[in-house]
Design a protein around this motif. Structure first.
Motif, PDB file in Angstrom:
ATOM      1  N   GLU A   1       0.911  -1.346  -0.088  1.00 39.44           N
ATOM      2  CA  GLU A   1       0.022  -0.081  -0.142  1.00 39.44           C
ATOM      3  C   GLU A   1       0.649   1.202  -0.105  1.00 39.44           C
ATOM      4  OE1 GLU A   1      -3.308   2.202   3.051  1.00 39.44           O
ATOM      5  OE2 GLU A   1      -2.893   0.100   3.268  1.00 39.44           O
ATOM      6  N   ASN A   2       0.605   2.248  -0.982  1.00 44.49           N
ATOM      7  CA  ASN A   2       1.206   3.529  -0.818  1.00 44.49           C
ATOM      8  C   ASN A   2       0.375   4.648  -0.917  1.00 44.49           C
ATOM      9  OD1 ASN A   2       2.975   5.557  -1.128  1.00 44.49           O
ATOM     10  ND2 ASN A   2       4.215   4.772  -2.934  1.00 44.49           N
ATOM     11  N   THR A   3       0.259   5.325   0.250  1.00 44.30           N
ATOM     12  CA  THR A   3      -0.852   6.475   0.238  1.00 44.30           C
ATOM     13  C   THR A   3      -0.013   7.779   0.027  1.00 44.30           C
ATOM     14  OG1 THR A   3      -0.742   7.055   2.565  1.00 44.30           O
ATOM     15  CG2 THR A   3      -1.964   5.210   1.849  1.00 44.30           C
ATOM     16  N   GLY A   4       1.226   7.749  -0.155  1.00 42.03           N
ATOM     17  CA  GLY A   4       2.083   9.050  -0.427  1.00 42.03           C
ATOM     18  C   GLY A   4       2.820   9.385   0.735  1.00 42.03           C
ATOM     19  N   GLY A   5       1.877   9.284   1.922  1.00 35.37           N
ATOM     20  CA  GLY A   5       2.467   9.628   3.395  1.00 35.37           C
ATOM     21  C   GLY A   5       2.821   8.440   3.976  1.00 35.37           C
ATOM     22  N   ARG A   6       2.204   7.428   3.950  1.00 35.02           N
ATOM     23  CA  ARG A   6       2.298   6.133   4.457  1.00 35.02           C
ATOM     24  C   ARG A   6       2.439   4.665   3.428  1.00 35.02           C
ATOM     25  NH1 ARG A   6      -0.968   1.738   6.801  1.00 35.02           N
ATOM     26  NH2 ARG A   6      -2.577   2.558   5.695  1.00 35.02           N
ATOM     27  N   LEU A   7       3.662   4.151   3.545  1.00 33.25           N
ATOM     28  CA  LEU A   7       3.943   3.029   2.734  1.00 33.25           C
ATOM     29  C   LEU A   7       3.961   1.595   3.725  1.00 33.25           C
ATOM     30  CD1 LEU A   7       5.162   2.410  -0.267  1.00 33.25           C
ATOM     31  CD2 LEU A   7       7.355   2.298   0.987  1.00 33.25           C
ATOM     32  N   VAL A   8       3.238   0.717   3.108  1.00 29.12           N
ATOM     33  CA  VAL A   8       3.035  -0.637   3.795  1.00 29.12           C
ATOM     34  C   VAL A   8       4.062  -1.813   2.992  1.00 29.12           C
ATOM     35  CG1 VAL A   8       1.647  -2.313   4.741  1.00 29.12           C
ATOM     36  CG2 VAL A   8       0.903  -0.045   4.702  1.00 29.12           C
ATOM     37  N   LEU A   9       5.095  -2.288   3.440  1.00 23.92           N
ATOM     38  CA  LEU A   9       5.696  -3.220   3.017  1.00 23.92           C
ATOM     39  C   LEU A   9       5.219  -4.544   3.372  1.00 23.92           C
ATOM     40  CD1 LEU A   9       9.199  -1.689   3.395  1.00 23.92           C
ATOM     41  CD2 LEU A   9       7.892  -1.805   1.279  1.00 23.92           C
ATOM     42  N   THR A  10       5.197  -5.582   2.552  1.00 25.75           N
ATOM     43  CA  THR A  10       4.723  -7.024   2.633  1.00 25.75           C
ATOM     44  C   THR A  10       5.926  -8.089   2.231  1.00 25.75           C
ATOM     45  OG1 THR A  10       3.327  -8.896   2.569  1.00 25.75           O
ATOM     46  CG2 THR A  10       3.718  -7.507   0.647  1.00 25.75           C
ATOM     47  N   GLY A  11       6.056  -9.021   2.531  1.00 26.41           N
ATOM     48  CA  GLY A  11       7.204  -9.974   2.385  1.00 26.41           C
ATOM     49  C   GLY A  11       8.381  -9.946   3.306  1.00 26.41           C
ATOM     50  N   VAL A  12       8.264  -9.142   4.356  1.00 19.93           N
ATOM     51  CA  VAL A  12       9.525  -8.775   5.100  1.00 19.93           C
ATOM     52  C   VAL A  12       9.998 -10.406   6.031  1.00 19.93           C
ATOM     53  CG1 VAL A  12      10.439  -7.750   7.236  1.00 19.93           C
ATOM     54  CG2 VAL A  12       8.750  -6.538   5.628  1.00 19.93           C
ATOM     55  N   ALA A  13      11.144 -10.693   5.525  1.00 18.52           N
ATOM     56  CA  ALA A  13      11.677 -11.935   6.128  1.00 18.52           C
ATOM     57  C   ALA A  13      11.943 -11.850   7.774  1.00 18.52           C
ATOM     58  CB  ALA A  13      12.942 -12.577   5.363  1.00 18.52           C
ATOM     59  N   THR A  14      11.852 -13.047   8.345  1.00 12.99           N
ATOM     60  CA  THR A  14      12.411 -12.997   9.741  1.00 12.99           C
ATOM     61  C   THR A  14      13.712 -13.717   9.812  1.00 12.99           C
ATOM     62  OG1 THR A  14      11.247 -15.119   9.947  1.00 12.99           O
ATOM     63  CG2 THR A  14       9.980 -13.122  10.262  1.00 12.99           C
ATOM     64  N   ASP A  15      14.096 -14.404   8.768  1.00 15.22           N
ATOM     65  CA  ASP A  15      15.503 -15.204   8.802  1.00 15.22           C
ATOM     66  C   ASP A  15      16.713 -14.616   7.945  1.00 15.22           C
ATOM     67  OD1 ASP A  15      14.345 -15.623   6.435  1.00 15.22           O
ATOM     68  OD2 ASP A  15      14.783 -17.760   6.390  1.00 15.22           O
ATOM     69  N   ARG A  16      16.512 -13.665   7.618  1.00 16.51           N
ATOM     70  CA  ARG A  16      17.641 -12.971   6.557  1.00 16.51           C
ATOM     71  C   ARG A  16      17.475 -11.349   6.360  1.00 16.51           C
ATOM     72  NH1 ARG A  16      15.509 -15.025   0.838  1.00 16.51           N
ATOM     73  NH2 ARG A  16      13.661 -15.583   1.139  1.00 16.51           N
ATOM     74  N   PRO A  17      18.399 -10.901   6.064  1.00 10.80           N
ATOM     75  CA  PRO A  17      18.140  -9.448   5.736  1.00 10.80           C
ATOM     76  C   PRO A  17      17.154  -9.070   4.729  1.00 10.80           C
ATOM     77  CG  PRO A  17      20.641  -9.941   5.738  1.00 10.80           C
ATOM     78  CD  PRO A  17      19.770 -11.424   5.874  1.00 10.80           C
ATOM     79  N   ASN A  18      16.424  -7.806   4.894  1.00 15.23           N
ATOM     80  CA  ASN A  18      15.804  -7.252   4.066  1.00 15.23           C
ATOM     81  C   ASN A  18      16.065  -6.145   3.492  1.00 15.23           C
ATOM     82  OD1 ASN A  18      12.944  -8.941   4.698  1.00 15.23           O
ATOM     83  ND2 ASN A  18      14.099  -8.293   6.639  1.00 15.23           N
TER      84      ASN A  18
END
Length: 542
Positions: free
Chosen positions: A234-251
């Motif tokens: 999601e990208n509203t301009g003021g707020r960006l939502v990222l998905t697919g953030v890993a828990t076992d390696r760098p992002n």
């Protein structure tokens, strides 16, 4: 890869660094890591900051309100002149969860080459927010500035200009953890044993900045499978939502993809040592609007990667007057930064903390980044020895120069101290190396024999010009030896007096006096003409 760290040793080392990363002798380690080309499988690039919340390799100006943490500046440090003292404290509003480095055994809040005599500011090292003796840091300087002196102020030590118009006139530094005894004691406690700031800060750095940059570039390359690459939900301009953030390696996210005021994760994922977030800033960037603004420990696990960037860069909050969360890794950048506050660690070449900005807080980066073994490179080392009957006459600090040619291209000179090893690392597989010794230094009473070269212990037969050539292979280290034989030369005999001519010799000489004088004059004229011709020819060649 190379790092630019240190016709004495310095010039030769700098020239050699153009052709391969150089490891200098132990006695010259200075700002060059002692063990190059050793990047662990995972590493924290901020190890290069040595535990300091701010590490500036050259010069720094601190124009914010205060620093909670520890500051190291390789060159000159200055602070703002307005708004009262610039404080370096342990904790007030950020985090107290950190330790501070030691220098020569002493806890240290500020380590610098020198304090700028043109600064208009008063630096106050108070250590406020802690009473732990291990956190009561002092001032350390690598350069003895004759303009400054040490004075008593309220029972502690003040470092100020000796010719200041009054005791409170800036520039000055109050060192509240250094009780006053006398000036000589204060000076001995402040000046460092080692010559450079990097000697202390980068002591645990077993890689070059170029090697770290390569590791970070490999992490940011999706084909290597070392990191996750979250996508925009999601990208509203003021707020960006990222998905697919890993828990076992760098992002890894590309800076140009996150033009927003605030970034959130869906689902909400906690960042940690194994899965930090790296904001990759591309080469050529001059302004970064930092979008992260959430409170909490996340800031320990975010950093802006400017390892591919050089020159002037400004990092500022995405919202005017806002905060910057996350560390800034910019070893080759002249950085201007300022947040209210800036919560993270800073490593840069030069630094200007924006005048009027807020505090900087010691949220040291705690993540780990994987590194691919940088294959296809190798190393050779060269050791100089002196033997022979005149070896004892050769000064212990004598330096021998060797011309260094790489793949047919002159790569400068190597300066070899006697008995020490100089190492050239990270050469491409198959590189052809040619070495030839320059004329050894003149030593009274010593005549030099023919140099003896060896490779991996096997004596070599040099080419007619005295050079040896070899090819480096991947994954190997070639050991080169260069032995000079110093032979004692007996002093030349002192000539005795010339016997005076007898009467018969004088008579014989006198009989031919006219002819002899004419011949002598003729010889002089011819000789003078030849001399003039020789000088003209030399002059024409210049």
């Amino acid at each position: 890869m190379s790092t630019t760290r240190r016709r004495t040793r310095t010039a030769a080392i700098a020239a050699a660094a153009l052709a391969g990363a150089l490891v200098v002798p132990a006695g010259l380690a200075g700002s060059v890591p002692a063990a190059q080309a050793v990047v662990p499988d995972t590493f924290n690039p901020f190890v290069a900051a040595g535990g300091y919340s701010i590490y500036v390799r050259e010069d720094a100006f601190l124009g914010g309100s205060e620093t909670e943490g520890a500051v190291a500046v390789g060159g000159s440090l200055s602070v703002r002149g307005d708004g009262g003292n610039y404080g370096v404290i342990h904790f007030a509003a950020g985090t107290a969860d950190y330790t501070i480095p030691t220098v020569d055994g002493d806890p240290t809040r500020v380590l610098a080459g020198q304090y700028d005599s043109g600064s208009a500011g008063r630096l106050q090292i108070s250590n406020a927010g802690t009473s732990d003796p291990a956190l009561l840091g002092t001032l350390k300087l690598t350069q003895d500035d004759p303009l400054y002196g040490y004075f008593e102020r309220g029972g502690f030590t003040r470092y100020r200009l000796a010719a200041a118009p009054d005791a409170d006139a800036p520039p000055l530094i109050d060192i509240e953890a250094l009780p006053w005894t006398d000036a000589a004691t204060a000076e001995a406690a402040t000046l460092t044993a080692l010559p450079t700031v990097a000697d202390y800060v980068e002591a645990d750095m077993t890689w070059t900045y170029d090697e770290a940059a390569q590791c970070l570039a490999d992490v940011a390359d999706p084909t290597n499978g070392l990191a996750a690459f979250p996508t925009i939900l999601e990208n509203t301009g003021g707020r960006l939502v990222l998905t697919g953030v890993a828990t076992d390696r760098p992002n890894v996210v590309e800076y140009q993809d996150i033009g927003a005021q605030q970034v959130q994760f869906d689902p909400d994922v906690a960042l940690g040592p194994q899965n930090p977030l790296i904001v990759r800033v591309p080469a050529g960037t001059t302004v970064v609007n930092a979008p992260f603004g959430a409170e909490g420990d996340t800031k320990h696990y975010i950093f802006y990667d400017l390892s591919a960037v050089t020159g002037d860069v400004t990092i500022q909050p995405a919202v005017a007057g806002g905060r910057i969360d996350g560390s800034i890794y910019a070893p080759n950048v002249d950085l201007t930064a300022g947040g209210s506050p800036l919560d993270g660690q800073v490593l840069s070449q030069n630094l200007d903390i924006t005048l009027g900005s807020g505090e900087t807080h010691a949220y040291l980066f705690r993540g780990e980044v994987p590194c691919i073994a940088q294959e296809g490179s190798t190393t050779f080392d060269i050791v100089k020895t002196v033997t022979g009957s005149g070896a004892s006459l050769v000064p212990s600090d004598a330096t021998f120069l060797v011309d260094y040619v790489r793949d047919g291209t002159d790569a400068g000179e190597l300066a070899l101290p006697v008995g020490e090893s100089v190492v050239i690392a990270n050469l491409p597989d198959g590189t052809e190396i040619t070495l030839v010794e320059v004329v050894p230094p003149d030593v009274p009473g010593v005549g030099w024999g023919t140099p003896v070269w060896s490779i991996d212990g096997v004596v070599q037969t040099p080419a007619p010009d005295g050079s040896v050539t070899f090819t480096v292979q991947s994954g190997t280290t070639i050991s080169v030896g260069l032995e000079n034989v110093a032979n004692l030369v007996p002093p030349a005999p002192t000539p005795g007096p010339t016997p005076a001519p007898g009467p018969a010799e004088l008579a014989e000489s006198g009989a031919d006096g006219g002819v002899g004088l004419f011949a002598a004059l003729a010889a002089f004229v011819v000789g003078a003409g030849a001399l003039g011709l020789t000088l003209r020819r030399r002059s024409a060649r210049r």
